[in-house]
Scaffold this motif. Structure first.
Motif, PDB file in Angstrom:
ATOM      1  N   VAL A 134       6.097  41.228  66.629  1.00 37.10           N
ATOM      2  CA  VAL A 134       4.997  40.613  65.880  1.00 37.10           C
ATOM      3  C   VAL A 134       3.815  41.580  65.763  1.00 37.10           C
ATOM      4  O   VAL A 134       3.243  42.018  66.767  1.00 37.10           O
ATOM      5  CB  VAL A 134       4.521  39.308  66.551  1.00 37.10           C
ATOM      6  N   ALA A 135       3.443  41.910  64.525  1.00 37.33           N
ATOM      7  CA  ALA A 135       2.307  42.801  64.261  1.00 37.33           C
ATOM      8  C   ALA A 135       1.125  41.983  63.752  1.00 37.33           C
ATOM      9  O   ALA A 135       1.257  41.225  62.789  1.00 37.33           O
ATOM     10  CB  ALA A 135       2.688  43.856  63.224  1.00 37.33           C
TER      11      ALA A 135
ATOM     12  N   PHE B 203       1.427  41.696  71.480  1.00 36.73           N
ATOM     13  CA  PHE B 203       1.528  41.872  70.039  1.00 36.73           C
ATOM     14  C   PHE B 203       1.268  43.332  69.695  1.00 36.73           C
ATOM     15  O   PHE B 203       0.602  44.056  70.427  1.00 36.73           O
ATOM     16  CB  PHE B 203       0.495  40.999  69.315  1.00 36.73           C
ATOM     17  N   ASN B 204       1.797  43.754  68.559  1.00 36.70           N
ATOM     18  CA  ASN B 204       1.463  45.072  68.028  1.00 36.70           C
ATOM     19  C   ASN B 204       0.164  44.930  67.251  1.00 36.70           C
ATOM     20  O   ASN B 204       0.123  44.277  66.209  1.00 36.70           O
ATOM     21  CB  ASN B 204       2.584  45.578  67.106  1.00 36.70           C
ATOM     22  N   GLN B 205      -0.912  45.515  67.778  1.00 37.44           N
ATOM     23  CA  GLN B 205      -2.225  45.376  67.170  1.00 37.44           C
ATOM     24  C   GLN B 205      -2.459  46.502  66.163  1.00 37.44           C
ATOM     25  O   GLN B 205      -2.267  47.673  66.489  1.00 37.44           O
ATOM     26  CB  GLN B 205      -3.310  45.419  68.248  1.00 37.44           C
ATOM     27  N   VAL B 206      -2.869  46.136  64.942  1.00 36.49           N
ATOM     28  CA  VAL B 206      -3.109  47.118  63.883  1.00 36.49           C
ATOM     29  C   VAL B 206      -4.543  46.957  63.382  1.00 36.49           C
ATOM     30  O   VAL B 206      -4.911  45.896  62.877  1.00 36.49           O
ATOM     31  CB  VAL B 206      -2.128  46.940  62.707  1.00 36.49           C
TER      32      VAL B 206
ATOM     33  N   ASP C 266       3.689  41.720  53.328  1.00 38.20           N
ATOM     34  CA  ASP C 266       4.623  41.538  54.442  1.00 38.20           C
ATOM     35  C   ASP C 266       4.782  42.805  55.281  1.00 38.20           C
ATOM     36  O   ASP C 266       5.832  43.043  55.871  1.00 38.20           O
ATOM     37  CB  ASP C 266       5.990  41.075  53.933  1.00 38.20           C
ATOM     38  N   HIS C 267       3.716  43.593  55.358  1.00 38.44           N
ATOM     39  CA  HIS C 267       3.743  44.778  56.207  1.00 38.44           C
ATOM     40  C   HIS C 267       3.295  44.443  57.626  1.00 38.44           C
ATOM     41  O   HIS C 267       3.583  45.188  58.561  1.00 38.44           O
ATOM     42  CB  HIS C 267       2.854  45.866  55.624  1.00 38.44           C
ATOM     43  N   ILE C 268       2.545  43.348  57.771  1.00 38.58           N
ATOM     44  CA  ILE C 268       2.173  42.804  59.065  1.00 38.58           C
ATOM     45  C   ILE C 268       2.500  41.319  59.054  1.00 38.58           C
ATOM     46  O   ILE C 268       2.687  40.725  57.987  1.00 38.58           O
ATOM     47  CB  ILE C 268       0.675  43.019  59.376  1.00 38.58           C
TER      48      ILE C 268
END
Length: 214
Positions: A150-151, A175-178, A193-195
Motif C-alpha cells: 500500500v502506497a 505503508f510506503n510513504q510518498v 492509480d500510481h498510488i
C-alpha cells in the motif's frame, strides 16, 4: 489604512514591518506559496489573493516555491527585503514541523511575525472507488494481508505523513510513504492509480469531491 493592513495580514505571514506610508501599497505585492501549484495552499491562497487585489487596488503576484515540505519556500521568503511587499501564504507551520522530522536547522522564531489566518485546515485520506477498502480499518486490514504493497501519497505535508506513519505503527502495519510537492500532483497520481491512497487537505479537488458525496 487599518482596513488595508487587516486585509494584507489575512494572507498568513508578513515578513518584516509594513511601511508606515499613507500611499501603501503603491505597487504589486509578492505572495510566496511554499508548495507547488494545484494543492490546498496554492488554491486557497489564490482565492484570497484575488479578493485582496480588488480591495487594495494592487495585484498580489503568486510565486510558487514547492518542495521540501515547505522549507525551501519559507527560507526563500525569509531572505526577502522586509518592506511589506513580500508575504508568505499557505500552511507555513508545516515547515516548522518538517524541520524537526527532517533534521533541518530550527528557525529563529523571534525573526518571524505571525499576523493572522484565513481558514482552518483539515486533512483526509482519499482512495479510488475501485479499491477494496472504504474505511481506515478496512485499509489497515488490507495492509496486514498485503505487507509492503500500500502506497500513500502526501500533498507536501510532513505533518500528514508523520500522523499516518504513527497511526500505522499503532495498528501494527507499515505503508510506503510518498511525498509530493503539493496536493495537485499527488491527486493526479492517485487518479492514475500510481498510488493507492492520498493524504490531502482543505481546498483540494479531492476534498471538495468528498464533501459533495457525503
Amino acid at each position: 489604512m487599518k482596513k488595508i493592513l487587516g486585509l494584507i495580514l489575512a494572507v498568513g505571514l508578513m515578513l518584516g514591518a509594513l511601511p508606515a506610508r499613507a500611499e501603501y501599497p503603491d505597487k504589486a505585492i509578492t505572495c510566496i506559496v511554499p508548495f507547488a501549484p494545484g494543492g490546498a495552499a496554492d488554491i486557497t491562497v489564490r482565492m484570497v489573493a484575488d479578493y485582496l487585489s480588488k480591495e487594495i487596488g494592487q495585484p498580489l503576484v503568486i510565486v510558487n516555491k514547492g518542495g521540501g515540505s515547505g522549507i525551501p519556500g519559507l527560507n526563500f521568503g525569509l531572505k526577502a527585503r522586509p518592506d511589506g511587499y513580500t508575504v508568505l501564504g499557505g500552511s507555513i507551520g508545516n515547515a516548522f514541523v518538517a524541520t524537526y522530522f527532517l533534521g533541518a536547522p530550527a528557525y529563529d522564531m523571534d525573526k518571524i511575525a505571525f499576523v493572522g489566518a484565513y481558514m482552518p485546515h483539515d486533512r483526509l485520506l482519499l482512495t479510488r472507488p475501485d479499491k477494496p477498502y472504504k474505511t481506515w480499518q478496512e485499509l489497515v486490514e488490507y495492509a496486514r494481508t498485503h505487507p509492503g504493497e500500500v502506497a500513500i501519497g502526501h500533498g507536501a505535508s510532513q505533518e500528514g505523513l508523520e500522523v499516518v506513519k504513527a497511526a500505522g505503527i499503532k495498528e501494527g502495519v507499515s505503508f510506503n510513504q510518498v511525498m509530493y510537492k503539493s496536493g495537485g500532483p499527488a491527486t493526479a497520481d492517485l487518479l492514475g492509480d500510481h498510488i493507492d491512497v492520498c493524504d490531502l487537505g482543505t481546498g483540494t479537488a479531492g476534498f471538495q469531491a468528498d464533501r459533495k458525496s457525503t
